[in-house]
Design an enzyme around this catalytic site. Structure first.
Site, mmCIF file in Angstrom:
data_model
loop_
_atom_site.group_PDB
_atom_site.id
_atom_site.type_symbol
_atom_site.label_atom_id
_atom_site.label_comp_id
_atom_site.label_asym_id
_atom_site.label_seq_id
_atom_site.Cartn_x
_atom_site.Cartn_y
_atom_site.Cartn_z
ATOM 1 N N GLY A 277 0.885 -1.157 -0.193
ATOM 2 C CA GLY A 277 0.101 -0.155 -0.200
ATOM 3 C C GLY A 277 0.810 1.183 -0.094
ATOM 4 O O GLY A 277 0.295 2.325 -0.381
ATOM 5 N N GLY B 123 14.804 -4.404 -1.138
ATOM 6 C CA GLY B 123 15.134 -4.869 -2.478
ATOM 7 C C GLY B 123 16.130 -3.990 -2.906
ATOM 8 O O GLY B 123 16.117 -2.854 -2.814
ATOM 9 N N GLY C 174 5.915 25.773 3.283
ATOM 10 C CA GLY C 174 5.569 25.279 2.089
ATOM 11 C C GLY C 174 3.985 25.240 1.865
ATOM 12 O O GLY C 174 3.321 24.821 2.869
ATOM 13 N N GLU D 183 5.543 30.442 2.404
ATOM 14 C CA GLU D 183 5.701 29.862 0.912
ATOM 15 C C GLU D 183 6.683 30.820 0.032
ATOM 16 O O GLU D 183 6.782 32.033 0.124
ATOM 17 C CB GLU D 183 4.395 29.957 0.224
ATOM 18 N N HIS E 199 -30.591 17.890 -10.489
ATOM 19 C CA HIS E 199 -30.996 19.183 -9.540
ATOM 20 C C HIS E 199 -31.406 18.792 -8.070
ATOM 21 O O HIS E 199 -32.535 17.887 -8.064
ATOM 22 C CB HIS E 199 -31.852 20.031 -10.417
#
Length: 460
Positions: free
Chosen positions: A42, A117, A178, A201, A437
């Site tokens: 995951g 791995g 950020g 930012e 609607h």
């Protein structure tokens, strides 16, 4: 040969969004698959990314609903945020999805290899001394939270998004370094939970990759919510103290808070995995591929966050499926980056697909039209008491090139928007479509009616 070694049609290194999607589709097509994962199947998205953050955002929406209930004639009170309860809810969602995913992987006959791995040959992945060789190898090793030079993440006062997900208390004050998707989402959560939040930012706008009109709309909404932000602001230093953190920006101004969240993007996990040694071309750590995810080494593919482009789970899914189908001998259509939908799940949400107005004008000059439909004319948006808009960008007398939305829950509209942009639809093609609607979906229909020259509820 060490126990566990073997040969497969496909060996996938990494079981995040791109890796497990590739494994599932390859197995579905009759191929033998080994799926190598150092942590949990995951990956980032399920365990420390998309899913848990959106669970926090839903809890934040519930908190806002309780706090603001009287405007709907409902007398409710918000007694506080029980972070233990929030985390139990969040972790329960993740756990159920993880259980379902591991069951799905098992049911497809996929060999899951637990461990770290490394690519040790053009078609070989080694895990704890055991070698897994594939006719094809798929690199899907994912990404990590970046930081900035001189900003030391200590996991206590200075946090990454992964660490922020484990907080057991709501901080009184937070500085978010950020203003991209991750920073904006956490800022939205913490403000809903009652924290004082300041975003720093470096670029001129929040969510700077979005259309400028969307960014400005989000900025207005954040000001109204009491979320402070400083744009075009670069950090010079961060100092942890006994009471919290002190962040110094260019010019000498300081910002003090209990915590600092570092949300300056994610980098590719490729170092030390043997990619370069086996001849795989890298660029600043990212794996270079063609449009079909093929690397510079024959039979070796790469998908997901390690491939330059949008770092989104659904992009990884699509690339994983693409590679599996290619390896199985099919001829799938490459993933088009420009038609990948994007959603920032803050309050309000920002969603988009296709080109921004600036990008469209850069490509097509003056042959660009735009139309903005205000959600003030949409019944369901009025019921929800949300503000925002649908903005369409089209080539003059041509197809819709981009759709941009701001408002509560507008991320749920991006599916139809993707179809419109992906199929090069003209506003005149979309105008006859009916929309139930009252729904927010009607706003998409109204915008296309207006751009087709026959506005109904749109105001000039």
């Amino acid at each position: 040969m060490p126990e566990g070694s073997g040969e497969f049609d496909v060996v996938v290194l990494g079981a995040g969004s791109g890796g497990y999607a590739c494994a599932l589709r390859a197995a579905q097509l009759g191929l033998s698959v080994a799926l190598v994962e150092k942590d949990k199947v995951g990956g980032t998205c399920l365990h420390v990314g998309c899913i848990p953050t959106k669970a926090l955002l839903h809890a934040a929406e519930v908190a806002d609903s309780a706090r603001e209930s009287e405007q709907f004639g409902v007398r409710a009170t918000l007694e506080g945020i029980d972070m233990a309860g929030v985390n139990a809810y969040k972790d329960g969602v993740v756990s159920r999805l993880h259980k379902g995913l591991t069951g799905l992987v098992s049911s497809r006959g996929i060999t899951v290899v637990q461990g770290t791995g490394r690519l040790t040959g053009p078609r070989t992945v080694e895990v704890d001394g055991a070698s897994y060789t594939g006719r094809s190898v798929v690199l899907a090793s994912g990404s990590f939270s970046r930081t900035l030079p001189g900003v030391e993440v200590d996991g206590t006062r200075v946090l990454t998004s992964e660490q922020a997900l484990g907080l057991t208390e709501v901080p009184r004050s937070v500085v978010v370094l950020g203003g991209g998707v991750i920073g904006v989402e956490f800022a939205s959560v913490w403000r809903s939970f009652g924290a004082e939040v300041t975003i720093l930012e470096a670029l001129p706008h929040l969510v700077p990759s979005e259309d400028e009109q969307s960014s400005k709309s989000l900025e207005r909404a954040f000001r109204k919510r009491g979320i402070r932000f400083h744009l075009g602001t670069r950090v010079e230093s961060v100092k942890a103290t006994d009471a919290g953190v002190v962040v110094t920006v260019e010019g000498g101004a300081t910002h003090e808070a209990d915590l600092l969240l570092v949300a300056v993007g994610r980098g590719p996990v490729t170092d030390g995995l043997g990619y370069a040694e086996q001849g795989v071309t890298l660029d600043r750590g990212f794996v270079v591929t063609d449009e079909r995810c093929r690397t510079s080494v024959e039979g070796v593919y790469a998908v997901g966050d390690i491939v330059p482009g949008l770092q989104l789970a659904h992009r990884g899914f699509a690339q994983g499926v693409l590679v599996a189908e290619q390896v199985a001998g099919l001829d799938p259509r490459p993933v088009e980056e420009s038609t990948i939908p994007r959603v920032t799940y803050s309050e309000p949400e920002v969603a988009s697909v296709g080109l921004t107005e600036a990008q469209a004008r850069e490509r097509h000059g003056d042959e660009v039209e735009t139309l903005t439909y205000d959600l003030g004319g949409n019944g369901k948006s009025q019921i929800l008491k949300t503000q925002g808009f649908v903005k369409l960008v089209r080539r003059t007398d041509g197809p819709v090139l981009g759709v941009h939305l701001v408002g509560s829950r507008v991320g749920e509209l991006i599916g139809e928007a993707q179809l419109i942009v992906g199929w090069d639809a003209h506003p005149e093609d979309v105008a006859p479509f009916l929309h139930a609607h009252p729904t927010q979906d009607e706003a998409l229909g109204e915008a296309h009616l207006a751009l087709a020259g026959k506005p109904l509820h749109a105001h000039s």
